[in-house]
Write a protein that holds these residues in place. Structure first.
Motif, short mmCIF file in Angstrom:
data_model
loop_
_atom_site.label_atom_id
_atom_site.label_comp_id
_atom_site.label_asym_id
_atom_site.label_seq_id
_atom_site.Cartn_x
_atom_site.Cartn_y
_atom_site.Cartn_z
N ARG A 1 30.35 21.03 -22.08
CA ARG A 1 31.42 20.68 -22.00
C ARG A 1 32.81 21.92 -22.16
N ALA A 2 31.87 21.96 -23.68
CA ALA A 2 33.45 23.36 -24.11
C ALA A 2 32.97 24.79 -23.93
N VAL A 3 31.91 24.52 -23.01
CA VAL A 3 31.76 26.01 -22.34
C VAL A 3 32.34 25.99 -20.65
N PRO A 4 33.02 27.49 -20.39
CA PRO A 4 32.90 27.57 -19.23
C PRO A 4 31.93 27.98 -18.44
N THR A 5 31.21 27.68 -17.03
CA THR A 5 30.53 27.62 -16.40
C THR A 5 29.87 29.03 -16.61
N ALA A 6 30.47 30.35 -15.81
CA ALA A 6 30.00 31.10 -16.22
C ALA A 6 29.86 31.89 -17.71
N GLU A 7 30.27 31.17 -18.41
CA GLU A 7 29.52 32.10 -20.20
C GLU A 7 28.46 30.94 -21.02
N LEU A 8 27.99 29.99 -19.49
CA LEU A 8 26.97 29.13 -19.85
C LEU A 8 26.09 29.88 -20.41
N ASP A 9 25.30 29.63 -21.30
CA ASP A 9 23.97 29.97 -22.61
C ASP A 9 23.11 29.33 -21.46
N LEU A 10 22.73 29.41 -20.07
CA LEU A 10 20.93 29.35 -19.51
C LEU A 10 19.91 28.96 -20.07
N VAL A 11 19.36 28.42 -20.58
CA VAL A 11 18.15 28.31 -20.73
C VAL A 11 16.21 27.75 -19.98
N GLY A 12 17.78 26.37 -19.02
CA GLY A 12 16.69 25.67 -18.24
C GLY A 12 17.60 25.26 -17.05
N LEU A 13 17.31 25.31 -16.02
CA LEU A 13 17.73 24.48 -14.89
C LEU A 13 16.82 24.27 -13.84
N SER A 14 17.21 23.48 -13.14
CA SER A 14 16.61 22.26 -12.35
C SER A 14 17.58 21.87 -11.11
N VAL A 15 16.47 21.81 -9.59
CA VAL A 15 17.09 22.17 -7.93
C VAL A 15 16.58 20.65 -7.43
N TYR A 16 16.73 20.67 -6.75
CA TYR A 16 15.92 19.46 -5.54
C TYR A 16 17.35 19.87 -4.32
N GLY A 17 15.97 19.91 -3.48
CA GLY A 17 16.51 19.65 -2.25
C GLY A 17 16.18 19.91 -0.75
N PRO A 18 16.25 20.78 0.10
CA PRO A 18 15.42 21.28 1.36
C PRO A 18 14.88 22.57 0.32
N ARG A 19 13.31 23.00 1.13
CA ARG A 19 12.84 23.71 0.53
C ARG A 19 12.73 24.97 0.67
N PRO B 1 -3.68 17.32 2.56
CA PRO B 1 -1.92 17.76 1.60
C PRO B 1 -0.89 17.06 2.42
N LEU B 2 -0.40 16.20 1.23
CA LEU B 2 0.97 15.89 2.07
C LEU B 2 1.54 17.59 1.73
N ARG B 3 2.34 17.61 2.57
CA ARG B 3 3.12 19.12 2.76
C ARG B 3 4.88 18.07 2.71
N PHE B 4 5.69 18.14 2.05
CA PHE B 4 7.32 18.23 1.68
C PHE B 4 7.65 18.49 2.33
N ASP B 5 8.92 18.37 2.54
CA ASP B 5 9.78 18.96 2.84
C ASP B 5 11.37 19.29 2.39
N THR B 6 11.01 18.74 1.05
CA THR B 6 11.50 19.03 -0.51
C THR B 6 10.83 19.28 -1.18
N LYS B 7 12.41 19.84 -2.28
CA LYS B 7 11.08 20.49 -2.99
C LYS B 7 12.08 20.15 -4.56
N ILE B 8 11.15 19.87 -5.46
CA ILE B 8 11.91 20.00 -6.90
C ILE B 8 10.95 20.64 -7.95
N ALA B 9 12.39 21.55 -8.36
CA ALA B 9 11.78 22.40 -9.40
C ALA B 9 12.84 23.16 -11.05
N VAL B 10 11.81 23.69 -11.50
CA VAL B 10 13.12 23.85 -12.68
C VAL B 10 12.17 25.15 -13.33
#
Length: 141
Positions: free
Chosen positions: A109-127, A5-14
């Motif tokens: 854009r209408a909501v300050p960062t600290a007040e975002l009603d987050l239901v999902g987040l994706s991120v990519y980068g080193p594992r 199996p290929l092991r990637f040094d990065t990760k795509i995650a939700v």
């Protein structure tokens, strides 16, 4: 051809909030990863072709791992991803009531960062960096 199996040094995650309906989970996941290839083109593999020569669009070259967590887990992960300046996308509860990209962007854009009603987040980068962002989350069943 190697069977290892290929092991990637990065990760795509939700990371999804655990209280979403099944249709919401699928929709949010699709939206969250949709822009990654435009900003980080190396995550996209080569186009596909079947035995009859019919072509298909390229896809990510590596798996997309889907996690879930509480609202608090999402808030903490959001703070960590911002502090690490990793490529990321957010989906807020407000986006379930909009119907187009312009209104989606205006809703965030209408909501300050600290007040975002987050239901999902994706991120990519080193594992290891992505693992630290997702601390406390668990794999989606």
């Amino acid at each position: 051809m190697s069977t290892e199996p290929l092991r990637f040094d990065t990760k795509i995650a939700v990371l999804l909030r655990e209280d979403l309906e099944p249709w919401q989970r699928l929709n949010v996941t699709a939206f969250l990863v949709s822009g990654l290839g435009t900003q980080v083109p190396e995550v996209i593999g080569e186009p596909y072709e079947d035995a009859d020569g019919v072509g298909y669009l390229p896809m990510f070259r590596q798996p997309v791992l889907v996690f879930q967590g509480t609202k608090e887990t999402l808030t903490a992960a959001h703070a960590r991803v911002l502090s690490r300046a990793l490529p990321r996308a957010v989906f807020t509860g407000d986006l379930f009531t909009t119907g187009n990209d312009r209104d989606n962007r205006a809703a965030v854009r209408a909501v300050p960062t600290a007040e975002l009603d987050l239901v999902g987040l994706s991120v990519y980068g080193p594992r290891n960096a992505v693992d630290k962002v997702l601390k406390g989350a668990r794999m989606h069943p």
